[in-house]
Design a protein around this motif. Structure first.
Motif, PDB file in Angstrom:
ATOM      1  N   SER A  58       0.850  -1.192   0.000  1.00  0.00           N
ATOM      2  CA  SER A  58       0.000   0.000   0.000  1.00  0.00           C
ATOM      3  C   SER A  58       0.880   1.233   0.000  1.00  0.00           C
ATOM      4  CB  SER A  58      -0.939   0.022   1.212  1.00  0.00           C
ATOM      5  OG  SER A  58      -0.205   0.185   2.406  1.00  0.00           O
ATOM      6  N   TYR A  59       0.314   2.307  -0.523  1.00  0.00           N
ATOM      7  CA  TYR A  59       1.070   3.556  -0.626  1.00  0.00           C
ATOM      8  C   TYR A  59       0.088   4.710  -0.589  1.00  0.00           C
ATOM      9  CZ  TYR A  59       4.079   7.224  -2.574  1.00  0.00           C
ATOM     10  OH  TYR A  59       4.782   8.382  -2.770  1.00  0.00           O
ATOM     11  N   GLN A  60       0.336   5.676   0.289  1.00  0.00           N
ATOM     12  CA  GLN A  60      -0.481   6.896   0.331  1.00  0.00           C
ATOM     13  C   GLN A  60       0.257   7.988  -0.412  1.00  0.00           C
ATOM     14  OE1 GLN A  60      -2.182   8.169   4.077  1.00  0.00           O
ATOM     15  NE2 GLN A  60      -2.080  10.313   3.451  1.00  0.00           N
ATOM     16  N   ASP A  61      -0.375   8.525  -1.469  1.00  0.00           N
ATOM     17  CA  ASP A  61       0.317   9.519  -2.287  1.00  0.00           C
ATOM     18  C   ASP A  61       0.032  10.935  -1.809  1.00  0.00           C
ATOM     19  OD1 ASP A  61      -2.152  10.312  -3.337  1.00  0.00           O
ATOM     20  OD2 ASP A  61      -1.668   9.753  -5.401  1.00  0.00           O
ATOM     21  N   ALA A  62       0.512  11.916  -2.567  1.00  0.00           N
ATOM     22  CA  ALA A  62       0.422  13.313  -2.153  1.00  0.00           C
ATOM     23  C   ALA A  62      -1.010  13.823  -2.066  1.00  0.00           C
ATOM     24  CB  ALA A  62       1.218  14.189  -3.123  1.00  0.00           C
ATOM     25  N   THR A  63      -1.921  13.201  -2.793  1.00  0.00           N
ATOM     26  CA  THR A  63      -3.311  13.660  -2.787  1.00  0.00           C
ATOM     27  C   THR A  63      -4.104  13.082  -1.629  1.00  0.00           C
ATOM     28  OG1 THR A  63      -4.210  11.871  -4.164  1.00  0.00           O
ATOM     29  CG2 THR A  63      -3.202  13.745  -5.311  1.00  0.00           C
ATOM     30  N   GLY A  64      -3.472  12.218  -0.824  1.00  0.00           N
ATOM     31  CA  GLY A  64      -4.176  11.558   0.266  1.00  0.00           C
ATOM     32  C   GLY A  64      -4.830  10.265  -0.154  1.00  0.00           C
ATOM     33  N   THR A  65      -4.643   9.858  -1.393  1.00  0.00           N
ATOM     34  CA  THR A  65      -5.215   8.610  -1.887  1.00  0.00           C
ATOM     35  C   THR A  65      -4.303   7.445  -1.520  1.00  0.00           C
ATOM     36  OG1 THR A  65      -6.290   9.725  -3.743  1.00  0.00           O
ATOM     37  CG2 THR A  65      -5.927   7.352  -3.956  1.00  0.00           C
ATOM     38  N   THR A  66      -4.897   6.385  -0.987  1.00  0.00           N
ATOM     39  CA  THR A  66      -4.145   5.177  -0.663  1.00  0.00           C
ATOM     40  C   THR A  66      -4.371   4.137  -1.740  1.00  0.00           C
ATOM     41  OG1 THR A  66      -4.263   5.584   1.718  1.00  0.00           O
ATOM     42  CG2 THR A  66      -3.799   3.325   1.012  1.00  0.00           C
ATOM     43  N   ILE A  67      -3.269   3.649  -2.296  1.00  0.00           N
ATOM     44  CA  ILE A  67      -3.319   2.600  -3.317  1.00  0.00           C
ATOM     45  C   ILE A  67      -2.975   1.287  -2.635  1.00  0.00           C
ATOM     46  CG2 ILE A  67      -2.230   1.741  -5.437  1.00  0.00           C
ATOM     47  CD1 ILE A  67      -1.676   4.713  -6.123  1.00  0.00           C
ATOM     48  N   ARG A  68      -3.803   0.272  -2.857  1.00  0.00           N
ATOM     49  CA  ARG A  68      -3.574  -1.040  -2.263  1.00  0.00           C
ATOM     50  C   ARG A  68      -3.497  -2.089  -3.359  1.00  0.00           C
ATOM     51  NH1 ARG A  68      -4.471  -0.041   3.082  1.00  0.00           N
ATOM     52  NH2 ARG A  68      -5.981   1.606   3.575  1.00  0.00           N
ATOM     53  N   LEU A  69      -2.448  -2.896  -3.308  1.00  0.00           N
ATOM     54  CA  LEU A  69      -2.280  -3.998  -4.248  1.00  0.00           C
ATOM     55  C   LEU A  69      -2.020  -5.272  -3.463  1.00  0.00           C
ATOM     56  CD1 LEU A  69       0.130  -2.282  -6.825  1.00  0.00           C
ATOM     57  CD2 LEU A  69      -2.327  -2.643  -7.112  1.00  0.00           C
ATOM     58  N   ASP A  70      -2.303  -6.415  -4.078  1.00  0.00           N
ATOM     59  CA  ASP A  70      -2.066  -7.677  -3.381  1.00  0.00           C
ATOM     60  C   ASP A  70      -0.617  -8.126  -3.467  1.00  0.00           C
ATOM     61  OD1 ASP A  70      -1.860  -8.527  -5.987  1.00  0.00           O
ATOM     62  OD2 ASP A  70      -3.656  -9.790  -5.972  1.00  0.00           O
ATOM     63  N   HIS A  71       0.229  -7.336  -4.161  1.00  0.00           N
ATOM     64  CA  HIS A  71       1.645  -7.640  -4.251  1.00  0.00           C
ATOM     65  C   HIS A  71       2.395  -6.341  -4.521  1.00  0.00           C
ATOM     66  CE1 HIS A  71       0.305  -7.474  -8.425  1.00  0.00           C
ATOM     67  NE2 HIS A  71       1.560  -7.283  -8.789  1.00  0.00           N
ATOM     68  N   ARG A  72       3.675  -6.338  -4.186  1.00  0.00           N
ATOM     69  CA  ARG A  72       4.490  -5.170  -4.492  1.00  0.00           C
ATOM     70  C   ARG A  72       4.545  -4.974  -6.014  1.00  0.00           C
ATOM     71  NH1 ARG A  72      10.126  -6.027  -2.453  1.00  0.00           N
ATOM     72  NH2 ARG A  72       9.353  -5.165  -0.485  1.00  0.00           N
ATOM     73  N   PRO A  73       4.341  -3.744  -6.501  1.00  0.00           N
ATOM     74  CA  PRO A  73       4.403  -3.507  -7.949  1.00  0.00           C
ATOM     75  C   PRO A  73       5.779  -3.878  -8.508  1.00  0.00           C
ATOM     76  CG  PRO A  73       3.462  -1.620  -6.815  1.00  0.00           C
ATOM     77  CD  PRO A  73       4.014  -2.517  -5.754  1.00  0.00           C
ATOM     78  N   GLU A  74       5.767  -4.669  -9.560  1.00  0.00           N
ATOM     79  CA  GLU A  74       7.021  -5.056 -10.205  1.00  0.00           C
ATOM     80  C   GLU A  74       7.167  -4.412 -11.578  1.00  0.00           C
ATOM     81  OE1 GLU A  74       7.120  -9.286 -10.275  1.00  0.00           O
ATOM     82  OE2 GLU A  74       7.388  -9.486  -8.090  1.00  0.00           O
ATOM     83  N   ARG A  75       6.040  -4.095 -12.195  1.00  0.00           N
ATOM     84  CA  ARG A  75       6.064  -3.455 -13.508  1.00  0.00           C
ATOM     85  C   ARG A  75       5.517  -2.039 -13.331  1.00  0.00           C
ATOM     86  NH1 ARG A  75       6.992  -6.715 -17.643  1.00  0.00           N
ATOM     87  NH2 ARG A  75       5.945  -5.331 -19.120  1.00  0.00           N
ATOM     88  N   VAL A  76       6.439  -1.069 -13.356  1.00  0.00           N
ATOM     89  CA  VAL A  76       6.081   0.321 -13.054  1.00  0.00           C
ATOM     90  C   VAL A  76       6.398   1.203 -14.258  1.00  0.00           C
ATOM     91  CG1 VAL A  76       6.493   2.288 -11.521  1.00  0.00           C
ATOM     92  CG2 VAL A  76       6.570  -0.055 -10.606  1.00  0.00           C
ATOM     93  N   VAL A  77       5.450   2.062 -14.606  1.00  0.00           N
ATOM     94  CA  VAL A  77       5.671   3.119 -15.597  1.00  0.00           C
ATOM     95  C   VAL A  77       5.770   4.426 -14.818  1.00  0.00           C
ATOM     96  CG1 VAL A  77       4.669   4.417 -17.516  1.00  0.00           C
ATOM     97  CG2 VAL A  77       4.511   1.916 -17.485  1.00  0.00           C
ATOM     98  N   ALA A  78       6.828   5.192 -15.065  1.00  0.00           N
ATOM     99  CA  ALA A  78       7.090   6.365 -14.225  1.00  0.00           C
ATOM    100  C   ALA A  78       7.467   7.586 -15.043  1.00  0.00           C
ATOM    101  CB  ALA A  78       8.210   6.049 -13.224  1.00  0.00           C
ATOM    102  N   LEU A  79       7.039   8.739 -14.572  1.00  0.00           N
ATOM    103  CA  LEU A  79       7.536  10.014 -15.097  1.00  0.00           C
ATOM    104  C   LEU A  79       9.055  10.003 -15.022  1.00  0.00           C
ATOM    105  CD1 LEU A  79       6.712  12.988 -15.966  1.00  0.00           C
ATOM    106  CD2 LEU A  79       7.083  13.568 -13.559  1.00  0.00           C
ATOM    107  N   ASP A  80       9.725  10.582 -16.009  1.00  0.00           N
ATOM    108  CA  ASP A  80      11.184  10.526 -16.066  1.00  0.00           C
ATOM    109  C   ASP A  80      11.850  11.001 -14.775  1.00  0.00           C
ATOM    110  OD1 ASP A  80      10.447  13.183 -16.505  1.00  0.00           O
ATOM    111  OD2 ASP A  80      11.392  13.338 -18.472  1.00  0.00           O
ATOM    112  N   ASP A  81      11.333  12.060 -14.153  1.00  0.00           N
ATOM    113  CA  ASP A  81      11.927  12.576 -12.923  1.00  0.00           C
ATOM    114  C   ASP A  81      11.998  11.504 -11.838  1.00  0.00           C
ATOM    115  OD1 ASP A  81      12.088  15.065 -14.132  1.00  0.00           O
ATOM    116  OD2 ASP A  81      10.206  15.776 -13.267  1.00  0.00           O
TER     117      ASP A  81
END
Length: 358
Positions: A58-81
């Motif tokens: 799980s991860y709480q981001d800057a907007t206060g939204t909590t993301i929950r997954l049943d496993h640690r993300p292994e395939r991530v698409v990310a902003l270059d920064d």
């Protein structure tokens, strides 16, 4: 670095994705929810403890939204920064997007980019200059990511986030919803205290599986570079002016509102505070550009460059420009290793520069 509103449009992307592809791109069990704090933001990372493959993530981001997954993300698409920070911490995103194609972005030099797909950039537009065709959402879907991560910048000095919570590199709320059909979208706060942003990026990489030893080594490197910068600023009294320029005039960055500049200032860098009011930038029209001072110019690699500035009658005699004390200011990457390198470069520029008439 968040550019003024006009050039910022070049960082915004749009695309169309078929619903079938979006649904096909979903991976694992996922969900998002708004935390009880009402989305006031606070960065923070979660999960990652123990074996996240079996215990969930799980991860709480800057907007206060909590993301929950049943496993640690292994395939991530990310902003270059953020993707660059991930690679520096030993992680390997499957895709990245940003203001430049990966192959043209010097910030990736020396990093392992094998297997990282470029899913779009502002410069892949049709020439309209608004970045509307930059991101390819179909390409994002084809990567089957578990998570998409980007940043979100406050709109004022009090830290207020955009009301639509659309992240950097995402065209608008409809596109963000399309991306969210593919994978949850997490946003890291990109404003305010630079040390806080570095901490939030570090927390994110740790939650995604970065080794603590790698993070600790980067932090030691950062501390050494910060000490060297502090020593240089004690011995060399030079003032730095970070700016962007275009046909409208000169935009001088306000250090307290730009995380990387705030971080450098906290370690002794003397940075110009612009006179004109405004969040993040003080704007000088070309008739008033002669008021821009500073012993060293940190010039954004977007917009006008030194050759353009010397053709501006009201700026051509700017002391730092005349003395050649002008250096590139690239979009910052806010992790310990990247900022250690940036501060070492800044230290060199400071020690090699002279104080000019002010």
């Amino acid at each position: 670095m968040t550019l003024p509103r006009r050039p910022l449009r070049a960082l915004v992307f749009a695309a169309v994705v078929a619903c079938a592809l979006a649904l096909a791109g979903c991976s694992g069990t996922s969900g998002t929810e708004t935390s009880p704090d009402g989305g006031r933001g606070g960065g923070g990372g979660g999960g990652g403890g123990g074996d996240a493959r079996t215990t969930g993530w799980s991860y709480q981001d800057a907007t206060g939204t909590t993301i929950r997954l049943d496993h640690r993300p292994e395939r991530v698409v990310a902003l270059d920064d953020l993707a660059i920070s991930m690679v520096r911490s030993g992680l390997h995103p499957v895709g990245t997007f940003g203001r430049l194609p990966l192959a043209e972005d010097d910030r990736w030099d020396g990093l392992d980019t094998d297997g990282i797909a470029d899913v779009g950039s502002a410069s892949t537009t049709d020439g309209a200059g608004d970045g509307s065709d930059g991101i390819d959402v179909d390409r994002v879907a084809a990567l089957r990511p578990d998570l998409i991560v980007t940043t979100i910048a406050p709109v004022d000095a009090s830290g207020t986030l955009p009301t639509d919570h659309v992240g950097t590199g995402i065209a608008d709320a409809p596109q963000q919803r399309e991306l969210a059909k593919i994978a949850p979208v997490a946003e890291v706060r990109w404003g305010g205290d630079g040390a806080d942003v570095v901490r939030d990026v570090t927390d994110l990489t740790l939650s995604l599986g970065a080794e603590q030893s790698v993070v600790d080594a980067a932090e030691t490197e950062f501390d050494d570079a910060a000490s060297a910068l502090e020593a240089a600023t004690r011995d060399h009294d030079v003032r730095l002016t970070a700016l962007y320029a275009d046909h409208d005039g000169v935009y001088v960055a306000r250090p307290e509102d730009v995380p990387a500049l705030q971080l450098w200032a906290s370690h002794g860098a003397d940075l110009t505070v612009p006179g004109p009011k405004g969040y993040a930038w003080g704007v000088y029209s070309w008739p008033n550009a002669g008021k821009v001072r500073g012993d060293v110019l940190l010039l954004s690699d977007q917009g006008y460059q030194a050759d353009d500035l010397v053709r501006q009658p009201t700026f051509a005699d700017q002391p730092a420009l005349v003395a050649g004390q002008v250096h590139p200011w690239t979009s910052p990457v806010l992790d310990h290793a990247s900022q250690a390198a940036a501060m070492r470069q800044l230290t060199t520029w400071i020690t090699e520069s002279e104080r000019l008439d002010r």
